[in-house]
Design a protein around this motif. Sequence first.
Motif, short mmCIF file in Angstrom:
data_model
loop_
_atom_site.label_atom_id
_atom_site.label_comp_id
_atom_site.label_asym_id
_atom_site.label_seq_id
_atom_site.Cartn_x
_atom_site.Cartn_y
_atom_site.Cartn_z
N ILE A 187 0.83 -1.21 0.00
CA ILE A 187 0.00 0.00 0.00
C ILE A 187 0.87 1.27 0.00
CG2 ILE A 187 -1.58 1.37 1.45
CD1 ILE A 187 -3.00 -1.29 2.13
N ALA A 188 0.59 2.16 -0.97
CA ALA A 188 1.32 3.43 -1.07
C ALA A 188 0.43 4.61 -0.74
CB ALA A 188 1.88 3.59 -2.48
N GLY A 189 -0.90 4.43 -0.87
CA GLY A 189 -1.81 5.54 -0.60
C GLY A 189 -3.22 5.03 -0.34
N ILE A 190 -3.92 5.69 0.58
CA ILE A 190 -5.29 5.30 0.92
C ILE A 190 -6.18 6.54 1.05
CG2 ILE A 190 -4.64 3.18 2.15
CD1 ILE A 190 -5.09 4.74 4.80
N VAL A 191 -7.48 6.30 1.06
CA VAL A 191 -8.43 7.37 1.38
C VAL A 191 -9.26 6.96 2.60
CG1 VAL A 191 -8.73 8.49 -0.88
CG2 VAL A 191 -10.03 6.41 -0.36
N ASN A 192 -9.97 7.95 3.17
CA ASN A 192 -10.89 7.65 4.26
C ASN A 192 -12.18 7.05 3.68
OD1 ASN A 192 -11.85 9.95 2.98
ND2 ASN A 192 -12.42 11.01 4.86
N GLU A 193 -13.13 6.74 4.54
CA GLU A 193 -14.36 6.09 4.06
C GLU A 193 -15.14 6.99 3.11
OE1 GLU A 193 -16.77 4.13 7.04
OE2 GLU A 193 -14.95 3.31 7.96
N LYS A 194 -15.17 8.30 3.40
CA LYS A 194 -15.88 9.22 2.51
C LYS A 194 -15.09 9.53 1.24
CE LYS A 194 -18.45 11.92 5.96
NZ LYS A 194 -18.40 13.23 6.66
N LYS A 195 -13.82 9.12 1.23
CA LYS A 195 -12.93 9.26 0.07
C LYS A 195 -12.52 10.70 -0.25
CE LYS A 195 -14.32 4.85 -1.69
NZ LYS A 195 -14.67 3.98 -2.75
N ASN A 196 -12.74 11.61 0.69
CA ASN A 196 -12.32 12.99 0.43
C ASN A 196 -10.99 13.34 1.11
OD1 ASN A 196 -13.74 12.90 2.97
ND2 ASN A 196 -13.65 15.15 3.00
#
Lengths: 230, 83
Positions: A187-196
């Motif tokens: 994994i190099a990058g993720i978002v939160n649940e809302k994806k913002n």
Amino acid sequence: MTIAIIQFGGSNCDLDVLHVLQEVLNVDAELVWYKDNNLDHYDGAIIPGGFSYGDYLRSGAIASRTPIMDSIKRMADSEKPIMGICNGFQILTESGLLDGALTTNEYPKFKCEWSYLRVETTDTPFTSRFNKGDVIRVPIAHKDGNFYSDEPTLTKLDDNQQVVFRYVDKNGQITDEANPNGSHENIAGIVNEKKNVMGLMPHPERASESILGTTDGLRMFQSMIDHISK
Amino acid sequence: MHYCAEVTIELKSGMLDPEGTTIKRALGHLGYQTTNVSTAKKYLIEVDEESRDIAEQKVDEMCQKLIANPIIHNYTIELRETQ
């Protein structure tokens, strides 16, 4: 549209991000010192890389407890886009806005090199200008970039399509050799649940002009601007 | 009362400890065979509080909010009364 670039003591990629937004993309952007605690009039924020507070305690730990982070949390709640790059990613995980933690690289050395990333989802404000499965080239520069989270969280990230980028080889294959730091599931990058809210260890601002070898990183900023303009 | 809390932060079991692994290897170069080397950080936090319980509770809060990252760390607190 104005994007805030948050500066802490020890941020050092702030001017590079400012250059990309203002000079390359012709977008209004302002440097915001961490003591300013009202971000309501900004349309989005970028937390740039660097070594805030000398990485004391843990990378990002001190910055994530400063008062401006309450404004960042309000901005996140209002679904405006926020991107944390490198130390910015560490600050976002330390603040609880993103899952997991960035721990010391598996081989405990500062790594500054190009990496290949695979775009895992285009359904975020930061990746709409990509196609799913695109392999892009963006450099890394860190010692604490080893993404860790417990198994239930990893499963949740996978199930919700919250993993945005993975380290791959140039053919787009997930391999141990392509993993520069030992991150779980590359994994190099993720978002939160809302994806913002997105955090990533690689530096898109260092891959945003052809003179630097590639403009792959620029598309993340363009996607963010598209999203705000909608 | 014046208390000194000795806070020790360790990585949770099963987590990679690259620094510990590197030190283990270097000890091997010196001829010392070890079965494991783990790193930990120690913080000494001094507080003035009415009682031992309150001091311990405050330091525990500090650990949860800042000193440790509960995702990756375990911590222990040893409190002693000082002058």
